[in-house]
Design an enzyme around this catalytic site. Structure first.
Site, short mmCIF file in Angstrom:
data_model
loop_
_atom_site.label_atom_id
_atom_site.label_comp_id
_atom_site.label_asym_id
_atom_site.label_seq_id
_atom_site.Cartn_x
_atom_site.Cartn_y
_atom_site.Cartn_z
N ASP A 16 -0.12 4.96 0.99
CA ASP A 16 -0.02 6.02 2.00
C ASP A 16 -0.22 4.95 3.04
O ASP A 16 -1.25 3.93 3.23
CB ASP A 16 -1.29 6.99 1.84
CG ASP A 16 -1.51 8.67 2.35
OD1 ASP A 16 -0.20 9.14 2.77
OD2 ASP A 16 -2.73 8.78 2.55
N ASP A 20 1.07 -1.10 -0.13
CA ASP A 20 -0.01 -0.33 -0.03
C ASP A 20 0.72 1.66 -0.10
O ASP A 20 1.94 0.83 0.06
CB ASP A 20 -1.12 0.14 0.98
CG ASP A 20 -1.92 0.99 1.37
OD1 ASP A 20 -2.36 1.68 0.23
OD2 ASP A 20 -1.69 1.72 2.32
N ASP A 39 -1.23 -0.56 6.27
CA ASP A 39 -0.82 0.42 7.51
C ASP A 39 -3.08 0.06 8.07
O ASP A 39 -3.17 0.55 9.02
CB ASP A 39 -1.09 1.39 7.47
CG ASP A 39 -2.30 2.17 6.36
OD1 ASP A 39 -1.91 2.50 5.31
OD2 ASP A 39 -2.50 3.23 6.62
MG LIG Z 1 -3.35 3.23 3.18
#
Ligand SMILES: [Mg+2]
Length: 305
Positions: free
Chosen positions: A27, A25, A245
């Site tokens: 961000d 991923d 995240d």
């Molecule tokens: Mg993310």
């Protein structure tokens, strides 16, 4: 039940040798908005040196692959266009290769989505403001409807308006009209007390207006990984890790696709939250528990010898 183990430095080498493919991923993993997560470039470099295939898998629909290339490069990352799996590209690819769609697209989205649709040869209705007249049902009923549109595609659209809801709902009133959404993230990650609603909030409005559900391409759904499998030979899900995240999208997609999962603590969720999910009696929450968690992608890099 998932392990939810901390991936300590001494465990990193064995973990890294257990995977061939890394889905990462963006961000909250390699960058936080405009800032690079410390050590991320070095970690990815080491993984490349170990011969790992890397893909950047992001739900964010605001940029095309080309625009992502510029962002990666300007932040000092080595990257190749085919490694970028973003939902603006995925939406155009899904229409073209998944559905073999040939008509015009009613678009609620970004310039990045326009670019990807055009690269696939699609005509679309454009982006930007479509402001509503003041309250007047007759005016809304008289809005121009393009007979060539047989697909509604939506991503993040900061100009979503009542006019657009009328048009999207009207197109989708035809049961044969295709309805595709890039993702359903409800909020942007943002520090502080301000709530910044994500694409999912906009999708909810169109879904309600249309009385229909879209095909959603982004995580936690399987489509992005399946499209990687289709275009790249020899990827083994059991030797692939999803690094993310956010448990409800990144980790859950990993689980849905039978991948290994690694949560980094530089974004939305922490290892402690993952353990809370694991301890809960909720099957829904347990499905989002990662195999491992680690402080950051940089820490992963530190453990690679
Ligand atoms: Mg993310």
């Amino acid at each position: 039940m998932a392990a939810c183990k901390e991936l300590t430095t001494d465990l990193v080498p064995e973990f890294v040798s257990s995977v061939d493919t890394i889905l990462c991923d963006c961000d909250g993993v390699i960058w936080q908005g405009k800032n690079v997560v410390p050590g991320a470039q070095e970690a990815l470099k080491k993984l490349r040196q170990k011969g790992k295939k890397i893909f950047f898998v992001t739900n964010n629909s605001t940029k095309s692959r080309k625009q992502y290339m510029q962002k990666f490069t300007s932040l000092g990352f080595e990257v190749y266009e085919e490694e970028i799996v973003c939902t603006a590209f995925a939406a155009a690819a899904y229409l073209k290769y998944g559905l073999k769609y040939e008509g015009k697209v009613y678009l609620m989205g970004s310039a990045g989505m326009e670019e990807e649709l055009e690269l696939m040869g699609y005509q679309h209705t454009g982006t930007g403001p479509d402001p509503s007249p003041s309250y007047d049902l007759d005016k809304w009923a008289a809005l121009p409807i393009d007979p060539e549109v047989k697909a509604v595609v939506m991503g993040f659209d900061e100009h979503l308006s009542y006019n657009k809801l009328v048009k999207a709902g009207t197109y989708l009133n035809d049961p044969n009209c295709i309805f595709v959404a890039t993702n359903e993230d409800m909020r942007y990650p943002y520090q502080g007390k301000v709530i910044i609603p994500g694409t999912g909030v906009l999708v909810q409005a169109v879904r309600a207006a249309a009385g229909r559900d879209p095909v959603v391409l982004g995580k936690p759904n399987r489509y992005l990984f399946e499209s990687i499998m289709e275009t790249h030979q020899g990827i083994n899900p059991q030797r692939t890790v999803m690094i993310g995240d956010r448990m409800s999208t990144d980790i859950l997609m990993g689980k849905n696709c039978g991948l290994k999962t690694l949560l980094v603590e530089t974004g939305i969720n922490s290892g402690e939250e993952a353990k809370e999910h694991q301890r809960s009696n909720s099957i829904e929450r347990q499905k989002m528990v990662p195999d491992y968690y680690i402080k950051s992608l940089g820490a992963l890099g530190d453990g690679i010898v």
